[in-house]
Structure formats: structure tokens, C-alpha cells
Design a protein around this motif. Structure first.
Motif, PDB file in Angstrom:
ATOM      1  N   TYR A   3      15.426  -2.892  18.784  1.00  0.00           N
ATOM      2  CA  TYR A   3      15.193  -4.330  18.677  1.00  0.00           C
ATOM      3  C   TYR A   3      15.878  -4.860  17.436  1.00  0.00           C
ATOM      4  CZ  TYR A   3      11.572  -4.052  22.230  1.00  0.00           C
ATOM      5  OH  TYR A   3      10.891  -3.868  23.396  1.00  0.00           O
ATOM      6  N   SER A   4      16.297  -6.091  17.518  1.00  0.00           N
ATOM      7  CA  SER A   4      16.958  -6.711  16.378  1.00  0.00           C
ATOM      8  C   SER A   4      15.925  -7.360  15.464  1.00  0.00           C
ATOM      9  CB  SER A   4      17.933  -7.782  16.866  1.00  0.00           C
ATOM     10  OG  SER A   4      17.214  -8.863  17.431  1.00  0.00           O
ATOM     11  N   MET A   5      16.361  -7.681  14.262  1.00  0.00           N
ATOM     12  CA  MET A   5      15.517  -8.392  13.320  1.00  0.00           C
ATOM     13  C   MET A   5      15.055  -9.710  13.936  1.00  0.00           C
ATOM     14  SD  MET A   5      14.304  -7.784  10.457  1.00  0.00           S
ATOM     15  CE  MET A   5      13.207  -8.701   9.419  1.00  0.00           C
ATOM     16  N   ASP A   6      15.917 -10.271  14.782  1.00  0.00           N
ATOM     17  CA  ASP A   6      15.612 -11.522  15.446  1.00  0.00           C
ATOM     18  C   ASP A   6      14.334 -11.408  16.280  1.00  0.00           C
ATOM     19  OD1 ASP A   6      16.152 -14.199  16.285  1.00  0.00           O
ATOM     20  OD2 ASP A   6      16.844 -13.385  18.204  1.00  0.00           O
ATOM     21  N   GLN A   7      14.166 -10.292  16.982  1.00  0.00           N
ATOM     22  CA  GLN A   7      12.980 -10.109  17.816  1.00  0.00           C
ATOM     23  C   GLN A   7      11.721  -9.921  16.966  1.00  0.00           C
ATOM     24  OE1 GLN A   7      15.220  -7.295  20.032  1.00  0.00           O
ATOM     25  NE2 GLN A   7      14.823  -8.356  21.935  1.00  0.00           N
TER      26      GLN A   7
END
Length: 152
Positions: A3-7
Motif C-alpha cells: 500500500y502507498s502512503m496515500d492509502q
């Protein structure tokens, strides 16, 4: 699953902005709840355990009971606004990445005069399956006591 930091930010923002107590995100799917305590996690473990596996979760309050249940569910990431030292102890031994805003010695019960009964129930437990069983029994006992009180 990566998962990205965005998620991570998405679940945290949704918790804060939506007025929820619990937010879960996985593969583009959201699950939110305004229920208190461990209720949203217990429901997912009973009804849709697969949704927890690998999910990102944000929760207002995480005590040891909630932490053990989330470990049992197999989540990947947890953001807690408030977390107990007991929860940190079990999370450190799990594969869950976690962040929190405020660390407290223990989760306080709803009347504010002692430890949360759920956290107290699993204080000496490390096995997630045993924790789930004990918590189910505790909830049944508390509901029965409440019903008896309401009948008076």
C-alpha cells in the motif's frame, strides 16, 4: 500487498472527517462504522473475516482486545487515535505496521472509573483465537446483565 502512503492517509482522513469510530480500506473497498468499542471488529471477524486480511484500518481507540482481534483478522496497517500500552505490546510482536497519536497506560471504561472490561478480559492473553472466544463470552454476559437491569 503493498500500500502507498496515500492509502494510509486515506483511512486516517476518512476516520477524522467522517465522524466514524472505525474505518477499513482494502482493494478499493471501504467498511466504516460508528459503533463503539470492539463491535465493528467483532462483526467483521464473524461475518467477513476475509475483508480484514491485508486491510488498512483506522480506529479511534485501540486497546489490547481490539489489537488482538485485528491481529487475528490479519490486517496490514493500523492507525489509532488513542492506543494502550497493552495494545502496543501485542502489536510489536505482530506483522502489523502501526501508528498512533496518543499512548495511554490502559483504555478507560465508559464510566471513566477503571479499565475497559474488554481490555481487562484479555490482559493476560496472547493467543488471538482465545481472545476472540473470551471477548464473545464477555459481550454475552454484559448484554445479559444489561437486559436484566432494564427489566427491573
Amino acid at each position: 500487498m503493498v500500500y502507498s502512503m496515500d492509502q494510509k492517509n486515506k483511512v486516517t482522513e476518512k476516520l477524522k472527517e467522517g465522524g466514524y469510530s472505525f474505518v477499513l480500506y482494502k482493494d478499493g473497498e471501504w467498511s466504516t462504522s460508528e459503533k463503539r468499542g470492539i463491535a465493528p471488529i467483532m462483526e467483521l471477524l464473524k461475518e467477513n473475516k476475509e475483508l480484514l486480511r491485508g486491510a488498512y484500518v483506522a480506529d479511534k481507540v485501540i486497546g489490547k482486545a481490539a489489537a488482538l482481534l485485528l491481529i487475528e483478522g490479519g490486517i496490514s496497517y493500523l492507525h489509532a487515535e488513542i492506543i494502550s500500552e497493552h495494545a502496543i505490546e501485542v502489536l510489536q510482536n505482530s506483522n502489523i505496521e502501526y501508528e498512533y497519536q496518543e499512548l495511554v497506560p490502559y483504555i478507560v471504561n465508559r464510566s471513566g472509573d477503571g479499565m475497559c472490561p474488554m481490555e481487562e478480559t484479555v490482559l493476560d492473553v496472547t493467543d488471538t483465537k482465545i481472545a476472540f472466544e473470551l471477548l464473545q463470552e464477555k459481550i454475552k454476559k454484559m448484554q445479559a446483565a444489561m437486559q436484566a437491569q432494564n427489566m427491573k
